[in-house]
Design a protein around this motif. Sequence first.
Motif, PDB file in Angstrom:
ATOM      1  N   ARG A  39       0.816  -1.216   0.000  1.00  0.00           N
ATOM      2  CA  ARG A  39       0.000   0.000   0.000  1.00  0.00           C
ATOM      3  C   ARG A  39       0.852   1.269   0.000  1.00  0.00           C
ATOM      4  NH1 ARG A  39      -2.630  -4.199   2.033  1.00  0.00           N
ATOM      5  NH2 ARG A  39      -4.930  -4.245   2.151  1.00  0.00           N
ATOM      6  N   GLY A  40       2.141   1.106  -0.211  1.00  0.00           N
ATOM      7  CA  GLY A  40       3.026   2.260  -0.326  1.00  0.00           C
ATOM      8  C   GLY A  40       3.638   2.733   0.982  1.00  0.00           C
ATOM      9  N   PHE A  41       3.450   1.982   2.051  1.00  0.00           N
ATOM     10  CA  PHE A  41       4.029   2.359   3.336  1.00  0.00           C
ATOM     11  C   PHE A  41       5.534   2.085   3.361  1.00  0.00           C
ATOM     12  CE2 PHE A  41      -0.287   2.509   4.622  1.00  0.00           C
ATOM     13  CZ  PHE A  41      -0.370   3.061   5.884  1.00  0.00           C
ATOM     14  N   THR A  42       6.244   2.910   4.105  1.00  0.00           N
ATOM     15  CA  THR A  42       7.616   2.603   4.484  1.00  0.00           C
ATOM     16  C   THR A  42       7.551   1.906   5.834  1.00  0.00           C
ATOM     17  OG1 THR A  42       8.489   4.545   3.344  1.00  0.00           O
ATOM     18  CG2 THR A  42       9.870   3.568   5.060  1.00  0.00           C
ATOM     19  N   VAL A  43       8.105   0.698   5.915  1.00  0.00           N
ATOM     20  CA  VAL A  43       8.042  -0.088   7.149  1.00  0.00           C
ATOM     21  C   VAL A  43       9.433  -0.631   7.457  1.00  0.00           C
ATOM     22  CG1 VAL A  43       6.870  -1.939   8.392  1.00  0.00           C
ATOM     23  CG2 VAL A  43       5.715  -0.823   6.471  1.00  0.00           C
ATOM     24  N   PHE A  62       6.907  -0.412  12.685  1.00  0.00           N
ATOM     25  CA  PHE A  62       7.150   1.024  12.675  1.00  0.00           C
ATOM     26  C   PHE A  62       6.947   1.461  11.232  1.00  0.00           C
ATOM     27  CE2 PHE A  62      10.197   4.716  13.283  1.00  0.00           C
ATOM     28  CZ  PHE A  62       9.396   5.379  14.189  1.00  0.00           C
ATOM     29  N   ALA A  63       5.873   2.215  10.993  1.00  0.00           N
ATOM     30  CA  ALA A  63       5.413   2.413   9.618  1.00  0.00           C
ATOM     31  C   ALA A  63       5.070   3.865   9.310  1.00  0.00           C
ATOM     32  CB  ALA A  63       4.192   1.529   9.362  1.00  0.00           C
ATOM     33  N   LYS A  64       5.308   4.238   8.061  1.00  0.00           N
ATOM     34  CA  LYS A  64       4.989   5.580   7.566  1.00  0.00           C
ATOM     35  C   LYS A  64       4.154   5.450   6.304  1.00  0.00           C
ATOM     36  CE  LYS A  64       8.111   8.018   5.339  1.00  0.00           C
ATOM     37  NZ  LYS A  64       9.256   8.911   5.005  1.00  0.00           N
ATOM     38  N   ALA A  65       2.998   6.100   6.313  1.00  0.00           N
ATOM     39  CA  ALA A  65       2.115   6.057   5.150  1.00  0.00           C
ATOM     40  C   ALA A  65       2.621   6.990   4.062  1.00  0.00           C
ATOM     41  CB  ALA A  65       0.697   6.442   5.553  1.00  0.00           C
ATOM     42  N   ASN A  66       2.248   6.702   2.826  1.00  0.00           N
ATOM     43  CA  ASN A  66       2.601   7.543   1.693  1.00  0.00           C
ATOM     44  C   ASN A  66       1.459   8.530   1.450  1.00  0.00           C
ATOM     45  OD1 ASN A  66       3.696   8.659  -0.602  1.00  0.00           O
ATOM     46  ND2 ASN A  66       3.091   6.963  -1.939  1.00  0.00           N
ATOM     47  N   GLY A  67       1.732   9.813   1.660  1.00  0.00           N
ATOM     48  CA  GLY A  67       0.726  10.829   1.365  1.00  0.00           C
ATOM     49  C   GLY A  67      -0.173  11.204   2.516  1.00  0.00           C
TER      50      GLY A  67
END
Length: 352
Positions: free
Chosen positions: A281-285, A294-299
């Motif tokens: 889904r485009g997350f940085t994990v 530990f995750a960062k969503a895109n947008g």
Amino acid sequence: MSKFLASKFDVLEAYTPGEQPQDKKYIKLNTNESPFPPSPAVISAVNSAEVGDLRLYSDPVCRETRTAIAEVFGVGMENVIVTNGSDEALNFLFMAMCPKGAAFADITYGFYKVFGQLHGLDCEVIPLREDFSIDPRDYSGTDKTVFIANPNAPTGLVLTVEQIKGILSENPDRLVVIDEAYVDFGGESVVPLVKKYKNLVAVGTFSKSRSLAGARLGFAVADAEIIADLETIRYSTNPYNVNRLTLLAGAAAIRDTAYFDKCRSAIIEAREYTKAELRKRGFTVTDSKANFLFAKANGISGKDYYLGLKERGVLVRYFGSPRISDYVRITVGTMEDMMTLLSETDKILQGV
């Protein structure tokens, strides 16, 4: 702040635990608790007869629990101290074993900073690399007591045993504390190194992989002389620090290796599945080896993602610190919990 508080505590910033809202039923993925109940052996051990004995003090030696921990880790009972959660072990170490101060990462377990302030220590805060990993070389120049969470929190990243050996060998006169709260989910414990390295303390907890967060049970393993020193601190503060039922629960939990392995494997499976799905889904994990992601969503900002999930009945942890303001920490629950997380994430990303 009252006029009676000692002035040295004016700057103390208390630790902020994960929120526990009561306004509705949530899927709690914010405090790194186990999604599974304690071992059936724990339920059996904590019976009505034992409850009746709560009129009696607990064993100050914690003999049965210490013996069980020692047996599992292949050390002597003299190498183990049992504490009221691993936080108490860490508090003792900051209190008594940091003669030149403490050194720890800028992004790590928040209690390190609090304990440093509480005990008036000279603290050296060492930045993580850009990818949030720990560079062992950053700890080679300090003579302060080193505290490393391995896997680290909230990133979930690990150092290898060989890297930790390097830190231990670089200065044998400096104590190195490895906080292994999450090691059972993919890291490698340094407890076997205690027999060789006199300057090593490994700290563990029953809160995560043993499903006993509410019981408050932790421990530390180290050279017998270090443990004796920590026991002096314990007996000088609260010799009955662990209650009778928790001691029974801990001994039963650590001996039930089959249940431990079953729950741990299920969490690891759910973690890897969720990690892959979030990345789709485009997350940085990060490549977490803990019971969280530990995750960062895109947008979408970390705060907005956290708030969006909370509105939909899913709690995750948002820290808001500058370097990690776009990230959230997601505790790994059951596979059903993680499917719900992914479903609600899809709705947030789609603006539904």
